[in-house]
Design a protein around this motif. Structure first.
Motif, PDB file in Angstrom:
ATOM      1  N   ARG A 149       7.229 -32.505 -22.014  1.00  0.00           N
ATOM      2  CA  ARG A 149       6.949 -31.281 -21.671  1.00  0.00           C
ATOM      3  C   ARG A 149       8.190 -30.546 -21.304  1.00  0.00           C
ATOM      4  O   ARG A 149       8.801 -31.041 -20.329  1.00  0.00           O
ATOM      5  CB  ARG A 149       5.829 -31.079 -20.747  1.00  0.00           C
ATOM      6  N   ILE A 150       8.484 -29.573 -21.817  1.00  0.00           N
ATOM      7  CA  ILE A 150       9.609 -28.898 -21.540  1.00  0.00           C
ATOM      8  C   ILE A 150       9.581 -27.190 -21.217  1.00  0.00           C
ATOM      9  O   ILE A 150       8.621 -26.678 -21.772  1.00  0.00           O
ATOM     10  CB  ILE A 150      10.729 -28.913 -22.710  1.00  0.00           C
ATOM     11  N   TYR A 151       9.997 -26.775 -19.948  1.00  0.00           N
ATOM     12  CA  TYR A 151       9.747 -25.651 -19.455  1.00  0.00           C
ATOM     13  C   TYR A 151      11.105 -24.848 -19.224  1.00  0.00           C
ATOM     14  O   TYR A 151      12.145 -25.744 -19.265  1.00  0.00           O
ATOM     15  CB  TYR A 151       9.201 -25.585 -18.176  1.00  0.00           C
ATOM     16  N   SER A 152      11.281 -23.500 -19.459  1.00  0.00           N
ATOM     17  CA  SER A 152      12.551 -23.072 -19.313  1.00  0.00           C
ATOM     18  C   SER A 152      12.403 -21.877 -18.659  1.00  0.00           C
ATOM     19  O   SER A 152      11.241 -20.884 -18.816  1.00  0.00           O
ATOM     20  CB  SER A 152      13.253 -22.839 -20.785  1.00  0.00           C
ATOM     21  N   CYS A 153      13.382 -21.287 -18.122  1.00  0.00           N
ATOM     22  CA  CYS A 153      13.521 -19.948 -17.441  1.00  0.00           C
ATOM     23  C   CYS A 153      14.843 -19.531 -17.407  1.00  0.00           C
ATOM     24  O   CYS A 153      15.785 -20.304 -16.745  1.00  0.00           O
ATOM     25  CB  CYS A 153      12.908 -20.164 -15.905  1.00  0.00           C
ATOM     26  N   GLY A 154      14.911 -18.279 -17.823  1.00  0.00           N
ATOM     27  CA  GLY A 154      16.557 -17.702 -18.093  1.00  0.00           C
ATOM     28  C   GLY A 154      16.401 -16.305 -17.254  1.00  0.00           C
ATOM     29  O   GLY A 154      15.412 -15.421 -17.133  1.00  0.00           O
ATOM     30  N   ILE A 155      17.507 -16.342 -16.294  1.00  0.00           N
ATOM     31  CA  ILE A 155      17.511 -15.119 -15.357  1.00  0.00           C
ATOM     32  C   ILE A 155      18.483 -14.123 -15.524  1.00  0.00           C
ATOM     33  O   ILE A 155      19.942 -14.689 -15.420  1.00  0.00           O
ATOM     34  CB  ILE A 155      17.466 -15.836 -13.901  1.00  0.00           C
ATOM     35  N   SER A 156      18.523 -13.173 -15.994  1.00  0.00           N
ATOM     36  CA  SER A 156      19.789 -12.144 -16.067  1.00  0.00           C
ATOM     37  C   SER A 156      19.829 -11.443 -14.792  1.00  0.00           C
ATOM     38  O   SER A 156      19.054 -10.772 -14.267  1.00  0.00           O
ATOM     39  CB  SER A 156      19.518 -11.043 -17.088  1.00  0.00           C
ATOM     40  N   ILE A 157      20.963 -11.573 -14.151  1.00  0.00           N
ATOM     41  CA  ILE A 157      21.120 -11.209 -12.724  1.00  0.00           C
ATOM     42  C   ILE A 157      21.422  -9.609 -12.582  1.00  0.00           C
ATOM     43  O   ILE A 157      20.861  -8.778 -11.685  1.00  0.00           O
ATOM     44  CB  ILE A 157      22.440 -11.930 -12.086  1.00  0.00           C
ATOM     45  N   PHE A 158      22.132  -9.083 -13.628  1.00  0.00           N
ATOM     46  CA  PHE A 158      22.603  -7.643 -13.533  1.00  0.00           C
ATOM     47  C   PHE A 158      22.835  -7.422 -12.212  1.00  0.00           C
ATOM     48  O   PHE A 158      22.707  -6.171 -11.796  1.00  0.00           O
ATOM     49  CB  PHE A 158      21.326  -6.881 -13.910  1.00  0.00           C
ATOM     50  N   ALA A 159      23.691  -8.145 -11.470  1.00  0.00           N
ATOM     51  CA  ALA A 159      24.476  -7.840 -10.177  1.00  0.00           C
ATOM     52  C   ALA A 159      25.562  -8.718 -10.021  1.00  0.00           C
ATOM     53  O   ALA A 159      25.861  -9.742 -10.773  1.00  0.00           O
ATOM     54  CB  ALA A 159      23.223  -8.094  -9.016  1.00  0.00           C
ATOM     55  N   PRO A 160      26.572  -8.471  -9.156  1.00  0.00           N
ATOM     56  CA  PRO A 160      27.784  -9.115  -8.728  1.00  0.00           C
ATOM     57  C   PRO A 160      27.299 -10.669  -8.387  1.00  0.00           C
ATOM     58  O   PRO A 160      28.124 -11.469  -8.714  1.00  0.00           O
ATOM     59  CB  PRO A 160      28.509  -8.357  -7.815  1.00  0.00           C
ATOM     60  N   GLY A 161      26.240 -10.809  -7.834  1.00  0.00           N
ATOM     61  CA  GLY A 161      25.924 -12.126  -7.225  1.00  0.00           C
ATOM     62  C   GLY A 161      24.419 -12.176  -6.761  1.00  0.00           C
ATOM     63  O   GLY A 161      23.940 -11.310  -6.900  1.00  0.00           O
ATOM     64  N   TRP A 162      24.033 -13.360  -6.609  1.00  0.00           N
ATOM     65  CA  TRP A 162      22.692 -13.739  -6.189  1.00  0.00           C
ATOM     66  C   TRP A 162      22.068 -12.869  -5.186  1.00  0.00           C
ATOM     67  O   TRP A 162      21.263 -12.278  -5.051  1.00  0.00           O
ATOM     68  CB  TRP A 162      22.530 -15.327  -5.610  1.00  0.00           C
ATOM     69  N   ASP A 163      23.027 -12.602  -3.987  1.00  0.00           N
ATOM     70  CA  ASP A 163      22.604 -11.921  -2.730  1.00  0.00           C
ATOM     71  C   ASP A 163      22.916 -10.414  -3.104  1.00  0.00           C
ATOM     72  O   ASP A 163      22.567  -9.780  -2.007  1.00  0.00           O
ATOM     73  CB  ASP A 163      23.634 -12.385  -1.518  1.00  0.00           C
ATOM     74  N   ALA A 164      23.434 -10.016  -4.127  1.00  0.00           N
ATOM     75  CA  ALA A 164      23.539  -8.418  -4.347  1.00  0.00           C
ATOM     76  C   ALA A 164      22.206  -7.856  -5.049  1.00  0.00           C
ATOM     77  O   ALA A 164      22.389  -6.844  -5.656  1.00  0.00           O
ATOM     78  CB  ALA A 164      24.905  -8.426  -4.864  1.00  0.00           C
ATOM     79  N   ILE A 165      21.536  -9.088  -5.586  1.00  0.00           N
ATOM     80  CA  ILE A 165      20.343  -8.567  -6.509  1.00  0.00           C
ATOM     81  C   ILE A 165      19.497  -7.485  -5.860  1.00  0.00           C
ATOM     82  O   ILE A 165      19.027  -7.871  -4.621  1.00  0.00           O
ATOM     83  CB  ILE A 165      19.558  -9.701  -7.116  1.00  0.00           C
ATOM     84  N   ALA A 167      16.355  -5.837  -4.053  1.00  0.00           N
ATOM     85  CA  ALA A 167      15.325  -6.475  -3.181  1.00  0.00           C
ATOM     86  C   ALA A 167      14.211  -6.639  -4.354  1.00  0.00           C
ATOM     87  O   ALA A 167      13.227  -7.755  -4.532  1.00  0.00           O
ATOM     88  CB  ALA A 167      14.835  -5.846  -2.109  1.00  0.00           C
ATOM     89  N   SER A 168      13.748  -5.371  -4.958  1.00  0.00           N
ATOM     90  CA  SER A 168      12.402  -5.391  -5.747  1.00  0.00           C
ATOM     91  C   SER A 168      12.765  -6.404  -6.811  1.00  0.00           C
ATOM     92  O   SER A 168      11.720  -7.122  -7.428  1.00  0.00           O
ATOM     93  CB  SER A 168      12.341  -4.047  -6.195  1.00  0.00           C
ATOM     94  N   ARG A 169      13.811  -6.409  -7.548  1.00  0.00           N
ATOM     95  CA  ARG A 169      14.244  -7.415  -8.920  1.00  0.00           C
ATOM     96  C   ARG A 169      14.195  -8.927  -8.204  1.00  0.00           C
ATOM     97  O   ARG A 169      13.610  -9.644  -8.975  1.00  0.00           O
ATOM     98  CB  ARG A 169      15.555  -7.001  -9.536  1.00  0.00           C
ATOM     99  N   LYS A 170      15.004  -9.043  -7.325  1.00  0.00           N
ATOM    100  CA  LYS A 170      14.782 -10.403  -6.724  1.00  0.00           C
ATOM    101  C   LYS A 170      13.370 -11.132  -6.497  1.00  0.00           C
ATOM    102  O   LYS A 170      13.422 -12.147  -6.620  1.00  0.00           O
ATOM    103  CB  LYS A 170      15.838 -10.363  -5.460  1.00  0.00           C
ATOM    104  N   ARG A 171      12.628 -10.319  -5.936  1.00  0.00           N
ATOM    105  CA  ARG A 171      11.101 -10.695  -5.820  1.00  0.00           C
ATOM    106  C   ARG A 171      10.565 -10.978  -7.232  1.00  0.00           C
ATOM    107  O   ARG A 171       9.859 -12.101  -7.236  1.00  0.00           O
ATOM    108  CB  ARG A 171      10.178  -9.531  -5.250  1.00  0.00           C
ATOM    109  N   LYS A 172      10.707 -10.374  -8.133  1.00  0.00           N
ATOM    110  CA  LYS A 172      10.248 -10.635  -9.574  1.00  0.00           C
ATOM    111  C   LYS A 172      10.741 -11.996  -9.906  1.00  0.00           C
ATOM    112  O   LYS A 172      10.120 -12.754 -10.724  1.00  0.00           O
ATOM    113  CB  LYS A 172      10.857  -9.534 -10.571  1.00  0.00           C
TER     114      LYS A 172
END
Length: 234
Positions: A149-165, A167-172
């Motif tokens: 079984r193989i699962y995948s998840c791709g995340i587009s940040i659209f921000a300078p870094g993880w901490d700059a995402i 809040a609403s998008r980061k929750r998603k």
């Protein structure tokens, strides 16, 4: 429960942050031992196409001292996680360099029986586009390994870094990671057959081996496993 994690970059940024959330989510379910490899810190030289592994002597690969410990750790794990940032619309060179050393246990050659019992999670991050292609490149190899079984998840940040995402998008993003992690966890150790794709590929490769279209090492291996006489690895 043991999980083997391969990072395609030494940078502890977005992809690393995503994996840390996955690890914490898994720990909510049960006690987990993580075995982790940051591939650029391991001297994975580029495959030189010498065919040593294909011909049945993977332990004599010029890079075996670097590559085999990672492969053996994967074989001994219950689940696998592959994490790569997106570089020019695909996985990193470090991840590709490692996967190039795994061709000998593609199903067309000498697949490891334990791979048919494993689940894998592939996660990638990008500033913008490219996660779909990066994940697909890794998934392609895992399918040829026979991973159940193989699962995948791709995340587009659209921000300078993880901490700059925002809040609403980061929750998603966090919700998506939690959902795919839960699905990955539920599959670990479950008595499920591999996908139809895997079963059909195994059948096709068995017919090829019966027609003696592989290497001598491959034919001997398939015979020793009992797969040419009706036994299956799943």
């Amino acid at each position: 429960m043991k999980i083997c994690i391969l990072y395609g970059s030494p940078r502890k940024k977005n992809t690393y942050a995503a994996v840390q959330q996955i690890k914490e989510r898994l720990r909510l379910h049960e006690e987990v031992e993580f075995v982790e490899y940051i591939l650029q810190k391991e001297p994975h030289d580029f495959c030189c196409g010498c065919y040593t592994c294909i011909n049945g002597a993977e332990e004599k690969c010029p890079h075996a001292a670097h590559v085999q410990p990672v492969i053996q750790a994967m074989r001994g794990a219950d689940g696998l996680i592959f994490a790569t940032p997106v570089y020019v619309m695909d996985m990193t060179a470090q991840m590709k360099a490692f996967l190039d050393h795994t061709g000998y246990f593609y199903m067309v050659h000498r697949p490891y029986p334990e791979m048919f019992q494993k689940s894998a999670l592939v996660v990638s991050t990008a500033a913008g586009a490219g996660t779909k292609d990066a994940n697909a490149s890794v998934v392609r190899s895992l399918k040829h390994w026979g991973v159940r079984r193989i699962y995948s998840c791709g995340i587009s940040i659209f921000a300078p870094g993880w901490d700059a995402i925002p809040a609403s998008r980061k929750r998603k993003i966090e919700k998506r990671l939690d959902c795919v992690t839960d699905a990955f966890w539920r599959s670990l150790g479950a008595k499920k057959r591999p996908t139809m794709h895997t079963r059909l590929l195994f059948f096709a490769m068995k017919q090829m081996q019966k027609r003696k279209k592989g290497t001598g090492a491959d034919a001997t291996y398939w015979k020793q496993q009992g797969w040419l006489d009706g036994k299956k690895p799943f």
